[in-house]
Motif scaffolding. Structure first.
Motif, PDB file in Angstrom:
ATOM      1  N   PRO A  50      42.088  34.852  25.363  1.00 15.73           N
ATOM      2  CA  PRO A  50      41.583  36.074  24.740  1.00 15.73           C
ATOM      3  C   PRO A  50      41.748  36.046  23.225  1.00 15.73           C
ATOM      4  O   PRO A  50      42.520  35.262  22.692  1.00 15.73           O
ATOM      5  N   GLY A  51      41.020  36.892  22.564  1.00 19.84           N
ATOM      6  CA  GLY A  51      41.085  36.993  21.107  1.00 19.84           C
ATOM      7  C   GLY A  51      39.700  36.899  20.523  1.00 19.84           C
ATOM      8  O   GLY A  51      38.706  36.944  21.246  1.00 19.84           O
ATOM      9  N   THR A  94      31.358  30.597  32.832  1.00 11.71           N
ATOM     10  CA  THR A  94      32.368  29.559  33.055  1.00 11.71           C
ATOM     11  C   THR A  94      33.760  30.193  33.094  1.00 11.71           C
ATOM     12  O   THR A  94      33.960  31.314  32.619  1.00 11.71           O
ATOM     13  N   ALA A  95      34.708  29.451  33.615  1.00  9.66           N
ATOM     14  CA  ALA A  95      36.090  29.938  33.642  1.00  9.66           C
ATOM     15  C   ALA A  95      36.566  30.246  32.224  1.00  9.66           C
ATOM     16  O   ALA A  95      37.257  31.245  31.996  1.00  9.66           O
ATOM     17  N   ARG A  96      36.168  29.434  31.249  1.00  9.00           N
ATOM     18  CA  ARG A  96      36.550  29.666  29.853  1.00  9.00           C
ATOM     19  C   ARG A  96      36.018  31.009  29.364  1.00  9.00           C
ATOM     20  O   ARG A  96      36.718  31.760  28.695  1.00  9.00           O
ATOM     21  N   HIS A  97      34.772  31.333  29.713  1.00  7.58           N
ATOM     22  CA  HIS A  97      34.203  32.629  29.325  1.00  7.58           C
ATOM     23  C   HIS A  97      35.039  33.784  29.885  1.00  7.58           C
ATOM     24  O   HIS A  97      35.296  34.770  29.194  1.00  7.58           O
ATOM     25  N   PHE A  98      35.447  33.666  31.149  1.00  2.00           N
ATOM     26  CA  PHE A  98      36.253  34.723  31.761  1.00  2.00           C
ATOM     27  C   PHE A  98      37.631  34.803  31.111  1.00  2.00           C
ATOM     28  O   PHE A  98      38.143  35.900  30.883  1.00  2.00           O
ATOM     29  N   ARG A  99      38.230  33.647  30.790  1.00  2.00           N
ATOM     30  CA  ARG A  99      39.525  33.677  30.096  1.00  2.00           C
ATOM     31  C   ARG A  99      39.385  34.310  28.719  1.00  2.00           C
ATOM     32  O   ARG A  99      40.263  35.035  28.267  1.00  2.00           O
ATOM     33  N   ARG A 100      38.271  34.036  28.037  1.00  2.00           N
ATOM     34  CA  ARG A 100      38.028  34.633  26.716  1.00  2.00           C
ATOM     35  C   ARG A 100      37.896  36.150  26.809  1.00  2.00           C
ATOM     36  O   ARG A 100      38.184  36.861  25.867  1.00  2.00           O
ATOM     37  N   GLY A 103      41.342  40.975  29.730  1.00  2.00           N
ATOM     38  CA  GLY A 103      41.649  42.313  29.231  1.00  2.00           C
ATOM     39  C   GLY A 103      40.429  43.207  29.110  1.00  2.00           C
ATOM     40  O   GLY A 103      40.548  44.419  28.938  1.00  2.00           O
ATOM     41  N   ARG A 104      39.249  42.623  29.198  1.00  2.00           N
ATOM     42  CA  ARG A 104      38.006  43.395  29.066  1.00  2.00           C
ATOM     43  C   ARG A 104      37.516  43.862  30.424  1.00  2.00           C
ATOM     44  O   ARG A 104      37.795  43.259  31.455  1.00  2.00           O
ATOM     45  N   LEU A 105      36.736  44.924  30.408  1.00  2.00           N
ATOM     46  CA  LEU A 105      36.096  45.453  31.601  1.00  2.00           C
ATOM     47  C   LEU A 105      34.821  44.647  31.839  1.00  2.00           C
ATOM     48  O   LEU A 105      34.028  44.455  30.913  1.00  2.00           O
ATOM     49  N   VAL A 106      34.628  44.160  33.062  1.00  2.00           N
ATOM     50  CA  VAL A 106      33.442  43.360  33.378  1.00  2.00           C
ATOM     51  C   VAL A 106      32.764  43.895  34.633  1.00  2.00           C
ATOM     52  O   VAL A 106      33.381  44.572  35.455  1.00  2.00           O
ATOM     53  N   ARG A 116      33.341  45.887  39.657  1.00  2.00           N
ATOM     54  CA  ARG A 116      33.610  46.310  38.286  1.00  2.00           C
ATOM     55  C   ARG A 116      35.118  46.429  38.128  1.00  2.00           C
ATOM     56  O   ARG A 116      35.778  47.123  38.894  1.00  2.00           O
ATOM     57  N   GLY A 117      35.665  45.712  37.135  1.00  2.00           N
ATOM     58  CA  GLY A 117      37.108  45.785  36.917  1.00  2.00           C
ATOM     59  C   GLY A 117      37.495  45.072  35.635  1.00  2.00           C
ATOM     60  O   GLY A 117      36.680  44.410  34.991  1.00  2.00           O
ATOM     61  N   ARG A 118      38.747  45.226  35.282  1.00  2.00           N
ATOM     62  CA  ARG A 118      39.284  44.608  34.075  1.00  2.00           C
ATOM     63  C   ARG A 118      39.865  43.247  34.444  1.00  2.00           C
ATOM     64  O   ARG A 118      40.603  43.129  35.421  1.00  2.00           O
ATOM     65  N   ILE A 119      39.528  42.217  33.667  1.00  2.00           N
ATOM     66  CA  ILE A 119      40.031  40.875  33.944  1.00  2.00           C
ATOM     67  C   ILE A 119      41.525  40.824  33.639  1.00  2.00           C
ATOM     68  O   ILE A 119      41.951  41.069  32.515  1.00  2.00           O
TER      69      ILE A 119
END
Length: 161
Positions: A50-51, A94-100, A103-106, A116-119
């Motif tokens: 994240p960041g 990709t897994a990288r996109h989800f890791r990035r 904390g966000r709602l997706v 719908r939930g927060r990663i």
């Protein structure tokens, strides 16, 4: 005649080490016509987690990309260079996109419906979402996913970008 895909591949070859040396990840490179000029779009991101890419880092990598393009002379004729980050509208693929996006709602779509939930985390090949309870979705089962904008929600430094 050089195909756009060949130019993009050569640009990726030239720019990948430049962007990597700047501590960033080369997400995408595209070249498109714009009248008598071309537009070279370079999308950079953090390598993982994240960041966000801060404006100083984006300015620095833009200068380095511009210098590398001038030296390599890959793009024929005049062009406009655009260096940016993927932004919130990027599809998560990709897994990288989800890791990035941690904390966000997706909103993730699967064959079984929409979740719908927060990663919370990406564990191996699974995305863990907080939907009010812990919900685990296999990356392979996700057909599409995007970050859902949250207006008015204060963000932390780790969530920006």
């Amino acid at each position: 005649m050089t195909r756009p895909s060949d130019v993009a591949a050569e640009l990726r070859r030239v720019l990948d080490p430049v962007v990597s040396d700047a501590g960033l990840y080369l997400e995408d490179v595209a070249v498109s016509p714009a009248g008598r000029r071309s537009v070279v779009r370079v999308v950079v991101d953090l390598p993982d987690g994240p960041g966000g890419v801060d404006s100083d880092s984006l300015t620095d990598v833009s200068r380095k990309v511009s210098a590398a393009l001038d030296e390599a002379d890959v793009v024929r004729g005049a062009y406009t260079l655009e260096v940016s980050t993927p932004g919130i509208s990027r599809p998560l693929t990709t897994a990288r996109h989800f890791r990035r996006a941690q904390g966000r709602l997706v909103v993730a779509r699967t064959a079984g419906g929409e979740v719908r939930g927060r990663i919370v985390e990406v564990a191996g090949e699974d995305v863990v979402l907080d939907t009010g309870s812990r919900h685990v979705v296999a990356l392979a089962d996700i057909t599409s996913a995007t970050v859902e904008p949250e207006l008015g929600r204060p963000t932390t430094d780790a969530e920006e970008g």
